[in-house]
Design a protein around this motif. Structure first.
Motif, PDB file in Angstrom:
ATOM      1  N   PHE A 161       0.888  -1.086   0.061  1.00  0.00           N
ATOM      2  CA  PHE A 161      -0.090  -0.117  -0.007  1.00  0.00           C
ATOM      3  C   PHE A 161       0.890   1.238  -0.072  1.00  0.00           C
ATOM      4  O   PHE A 161       0.445   2.281  -0.536  1.00  0.00           O
ATOM      5  N   LEU A 162       1.969   1.267   0.579  1.00  0.00           N
ATOM      6  CA  LEU A 162       2.904   2.438   0.331  1.00  0.00           C
ATOM      7  C   LEU A 162       3.185   2.881  -0.990  1.00  0.00           C
ATOM      8  O   LEU A 162       3.045   4.068  -1.551  1.00  0.00           O
ATOM      9  N   PHE A 163       3.410   1.614  -1.892  1.00  0.00           N
ATOM     10  CA  PHE A 163       3.557   1.958  -3.083  1.00  0.00           C
ATOM     11  C   PHE A 163       2.226   2.403  -3.908  1.00  0.00           C
ATOM     12  O   PHE A 163       2.319   3.111  -5.082  1.00  0.00           O
ATOM     13  N   LEU A 164       1.168   1.821  -3.534  1.00  0.00           N
ATOM     14  CA  LEU A 164       0.056   2.515  -4.071  1.00  0.00           C
ATOM     15  C   LEU A 164      -0.316   4.097  -3.917  1.00  0.00           C
ATOM     16  O   LEU A 164      -0.769   4.562  -4.508  1.00  0.00           O
ATOM     17  N   TYR A 165       0.117   4.418  -2.650  1.00  0.00           N
ATOM     18  CA  TYR A 165       0.030   5.787  -2.193  1.00  0.00           C
ATOM     19  C   TYR A 165       0.544   6.619  -3.318  1.00  0.00           C
ATOM     20  O   TYR A 165       0.346   7.487  -4.150  1.00  0.00           O
ATOM     21  N   VAL A 166       1.916   6.032  -3.707  1.00  0.00           N
ATOM     22  CA  VAL A 166       2.809   6.764  -4.815  1.00  0.00           C
ATOM     23  C   VAL A 166       2.012   6.807  -6.255  1.00  0.00           C
ATOM     24  O   VAL A 166       1.951   7.942  -6.856  1.00  0.00           O
ATOM     25  N   VAL A 167       1.415   5.524  -6.528  1.00  0.00           N
ATOM     26  CA  VAL A 167       1.275   5.378  -7.814  1.00  0.00           C
ATOM     27  C   VAL A 167      -0.203   6.228  -7.937  1.00  0.00           C
ATOM     28  O   VAL A 167      -0.527   6.909  -8.907  1.00  0.00           O
ATOM     29  N   LYS A 168      -1.129   6.061  -6.875  1.00  0.00           N
ATOM     30  CA  LYS A 168      -2.622   6.919  -6.976  1.00  0.00           C
ATOM     31  C   LYS A 168      -2.117   8.398  -7.270  1.00  0.00           C
ATOM     32  O   LYS A 168      -2.770   8.982  -7.866  1.00  0.00           O
ATOM     33  N   LEU A 169      -1.183   9.102  -6.404  1.00  0.00           N
ATOM     34  CA  LEU A 169      -0.947  10.441  -6.499  1.00  0.00           C
ATOM     35  C   LEU A 169      -0.442  10.775  -7.855  1.00  0.00           C
ATOM     36  O   LEU A 169      -0.361  11.863  -8.500  1.00  0.00           O
ATOM     37  N   LEU A 170       0.504   9.787  -8.681  1.00  0.00           N
ATOM     38  CA  LEU A 170       1.071  10.169  -9.662  1.00  0.00           C
ATOM     39  C   LEU A 170       0.546   9.295 -10.961  1.00  0.00           C
ATOM     40  O   LEU A 170       0.945   9.490 -11.981  1.00  0.00           O
ATOM     41  N   PHE A 171      -0.730   8.921 -10.794  1.00  0.00           N
ATOM     42  CA  PHE A 171      -1.066   8.017 -11.824  1.00  0.00           C
ATOM     43  C   PHE A 171      -1.503   8.472 -13.234  1.00  0.00           C
ATOM     44  O   PHE A 171      -1.432   7.907 -14.291  1.00  0.00           O
ATOM     45  N   SER A 172      -1.787   9.816 -13.037  1.00  0.00           N
ATOM     46  CA  SER A 172      -2.131  10.579 -14.468  1.00  0.00           C
ATOM     47  C   SER A 172      -0.920  10.839 -15.278  1.00  0.00           C
ATOM     48  O   SER A 172      -0.885  11.403 -16.368  1.00  0.00           O
ATOM     49  N   GLN A 173       0.362  10.740 -14.606  1.00  0.00           N
ATOM     50  CA  GLN A 173       1.520  10.908 -15.089  1.00  0.00           C
ATOM     51  C   GLN A 173       2.214   9.709 -15.248  1.00  0.00           C
ATOM     52  O   GLN A 173       3.459   9.490 -14.621  1.00  0.00           O
ATOM     53  N   LYS A 174       2.052   8.898 -16.319  1.00  0.00           N
ATOM     54  CA  LYS A 174       2.510   7.815 -16.492  1.00  0.00           C
ATOM     55  C   LYS A 174       4.208   7.944 -16.711  1.00  0.00           C
ATOM     56  O   LYS A 174       4.973   7.011 -16.430  1.00  0.00           O
ATOM     57  N   LYS A 175       4.678   8.944 -17.562  1.00  0.00           N
ATOM     58  CA  LYS A 175       6.040   8.903 -17.920  1.00  0.00           C
ATOM     59  C   LYS A 175       6.837   9.041 -16.418  1.00  0.00           C
ATOM     60  O   LYS A 175       8.009   8.515 -16.507  1.00  0.00           O
ATOM     61  N   ILE A 176       6.422   9.804 -15.440  1.00  0.00           N
ATOM     62  CA  ILE A 176       6.892   9.945 -14.306  1.00  0.00           C
ATOM     63  C   ILE A 176       7.205   8.505 -13.418  1.00  0.00           C
ATOM     64  O   ILE A 176       8.141   8.255 -12.876  1.00  0.00           O
ATOM     65  N   LEU A 177       5.970   7.870 -13.689  1.00  0.00           N
ATOM     66  CA  LEU A 177       5.970   6.537 -13.039  1.00  0.00           C
ATOM     67  C   LEU A 177       7.175   5.552 -13.733  1.00  0.00           C
ATOM     68  O   LEU A 177       7.700   4.834 -13.024  1.00  0.00           O
ATOM     69  N   ILE A 178       7.229   5.498 -15.032  1.00  0.00           N
ATOM     70  CA  ILE A 178       8.215   4.603 -15.796  1.00  0.00           C
ATOM     71  C   ILE A 178       9.644   5.253 -15.261  1.00  0.00           C
ATOM     72  O   ILE A 178      10.552   4.269 -15.102  1.00  0.00           O
ATOM     73  N   ILE A 179       9.919   6.549 -15.102  1.00  0.00           N
ATOM     74  CA  ILE A 179      11.030   7.138 -14.878  1.00  0.00           C
ATOM     75  C   ILE A 179      11.515   6.528 -13.511  1.00  0.00           C
ATOM     76  O   ILE A 179      12.486   6.177 -13.236  1.00  0.00           O
ATOM     77  N   LEU A 180      10.424   6.468 -12.467  1.00  0.00           N
ATOM     78  CA  LEU A 180      10.627   6.379 -11.072  1.00  0.00           C
ATOM     79  C   LEU A 180      10.981   4.640 -11.133  1.00  0.00           C
ATOM     80  O   LEU A 180      11.931   4.568 -10.457  1.00  0.00           O
ATOM     81  N   ILE A 181      10.188   4.078 -11.931  1.00  0.00           N
ATOM     82  CA  ILE A 181      10.506   2.192 -11.739  1.00  0.00           C
ATOM     83  C   ILE A 181      12.083   2.068 -12.725  1.00  0.00           C
ATOM     84  O   ILE A 181      12.662   1.506 -12.140  1.00  0.00           O
ATOM     85  N   ALA A 182      12.372   2.788 -13.694  1.00  0.00           N
ATOM     86  CA  ALA A 182      13.605   2.573 -14.454  1.00  0.00           C
ATOM     87  C   ALA A 182      14.736   2.833 -13.414  1.00  0.00           C
ATOM     88  O   ALA A 182      15.646   2.247 -13.507  1.00  0.00           O
ATOM     89  N   VAL A 183      14.542   4.164 -12.632  1.00  0.00           N
ATOM     90  CA  VAL A 183      15.758   4.685 -12.001  1.00  0.00           C
ATOM     91  C   VAL A 183      16.060   3.880 -10.682  1.00  0.00           C
ATOM     92  O   VAL A 183      17.168   3.474 -10.252  1.00  0.00           O
TER      93      VAL A 183
END
Length: 418
Positions: A358-380
């Motif tokens: 759920f800690l990761f779901l918090y991050v995803v839910k807050l940034l869900f509309s910005q998929k590029k940022i999520l991809i960068i976050l995962i890649a880094v």
């Protein structure tokens, strides 16, 4: 329904995360805690002796015996510390795959996508990869969290309510944080289901709770006759450790937790012909940038919360009108951010494993509309995790850090770290 491109991406990330959990098993941590757990867990398969209680926790309270019994069960299939460490790794991968299956079968639409993103982020998070490679009670929590959430989600069915009750009673026996999480979720579920007129199988929940609590009997006896002083303190109420770790851990910004003073050498990686590139440091700066964006989103959400609070609609929105994902996030905040944080217990990063994922779901839910940022976050985070495991492998652990000297470099019993 997610596209084929995202399906391939998520599958690839889960596979890579699983590989990172399995490689270089001989580099696993081997400090007093791991030695103690292995030695006492193996008494069951070797001599038929099952521990009545476990280790003393960081809060000063002795853990119930179930925290050791899980490893004793693994001990029936292995003979060495490396084998037991491998068992923890396999359980971690089974949990990841189990949550993916649960997400695919039980969730729909946007919620399903958010869970996929959260699991992908969790799969490559450096701290959670480290947590999946230790002979440590907290590190087997995730598989129980999976069963706990499945049971709760299907609590209207007899088998679901039974599993929810039984595993809920067991969570706290593995680690103290489980008591807070299970109790908080039960309290909020009771109010939510009553208001929404959801009828769940309470008698089967009660039966499961009773069966799951049997392991507490020897622990209660021990606590009555051999009381231990706890390390609860009013000072811990003002440290807000849950919120600090809950913010930086899923962002991959807490590798210092394991490395400590070695962190400053780590950020020089990778080395090219002996020359530091500082790409890991650059990766941390990118993560800090994402953290600032996340803070902006949190500020925006807080403004919405204040509007709801003024209209006396906050509790209704969070508890009664939320979807199941939002409810779980609210329950996590209530259970750990309120109940545990304000109990006076000093909260540490590994206490938050019980909030998987759920800690990761918090991050995803807050940034869900910005998929590029999520991809960068995962890649880094994937890049940092690969460098972290490489750093540990090359240096034989992190002797001056919490990680300590790697297993394969130690022969005798490790010294106890205070």
């Amino acid at each position: 329904m997610i596209s084929k491109v995202y399906t391939f991406f998520f599958t690839f990330i889960i596979i890579i995360g699983s590989v990172l959990r399995l490689i270089w098993i001989e580099d696993m941590e081997w400090k007093y805690d791991e030695w103690w757990m292995y030695t006492h867990a193996m008494l069951a398969p070797l001599e038929g002796i099952w521990q009545s209680v476990g280790m003393k926790s960081g809060a000063g309270i002795i853990n119930p015996g179930l925290s050791v019994w899980v490893f004793s069960m693994i001990g029936y299939f292995v003979e060495t510390p490396l084998g037991m460490g491998r068992g923890v790794q396999v359980l971690s991968i089974m949990t990841l795959i189990g949550f993916v299956i649960f997400t695919r079968k039980s969730l729909k639409g946007e919620q399903q996508q958010q869970w996929y993103w959260a699991l992908a982020l969790l799969a490559v998070n450096p701290l959670y990869i480290i947590f999946s490679r230790k002979i440590w009670a907290q590190d087997v929590l995730p598989i129980f969290c999976l069963l706990f959430i499945i049971g709760h989600f299907y609590r209207e069915k007899k088998w679901g309510a039974f599993i929810w009750g039984m595993v809920g009673a067991m969570l706290g026996q593995i680690h103290m944080s489980g008591f807070f999480f299970a109790f908080g979720l039960f309290i909020l579920s009771t109010f939510r289901d009553y208001k929404r007129k959801v009828k769940w199988q309470s008698s089967f929940w009660f039966l499961g709770s009773v069966i799951g609590s049997i392991g507490l009997i020897p622990w209660i006896h021990e606590m009555i006759y051999h009381r231990e002083a706890s390390s609860t303190s009013w000072e811990n109420l003002y440290k807000f450790d849950f919120y600090i770790y809950g913010f930086i851990d899923p962002l991959g910004l807490n590798t210092m937790y394991s490395l400590r003073e070695h962190f400053w050498d780590f950020i020089k990686m990778p080395f090219v012909f002996g020359t530091p590139t500082y790409l890991v440091a650059a990766g941390h700066f990118i993560l800090i940038g994402v953290a600032l964006k996340l803070l902006h989103q949190i500020f925006y959400v807080c403004k919405k919360i204040m509007v709801l609070r003024k209209g006396n609609k906050l509790i209704s929105r969070l508890l009664y009108k939320s979807d199941i994902t939002e409810f779980y996030l609210f329950a996590t905040l209530f259970s750990l951010g309120v109940l545990m944080s304000f109990s006076g217990v000093k909260v540490r990063s590994h206490y938050l494993i019980v909030a998987y994922p759920f800690l990761f779901l918090y991050v995803v839910k807050l940034l869900f509309s910005q998929k590029k940022i999520l991809i960068i976050l995962i890649a880094v985070q994937l890049f940092i995790s690969i460098c972290l495991l490489t750093f540990i492998h090359v240096n034989g652990g992190a002797e001056k850090g919490d990680y300590g000297k790697a297993y394969h470099l130690q022969i005798e019993m490790p010294e106890k770290l205070e």
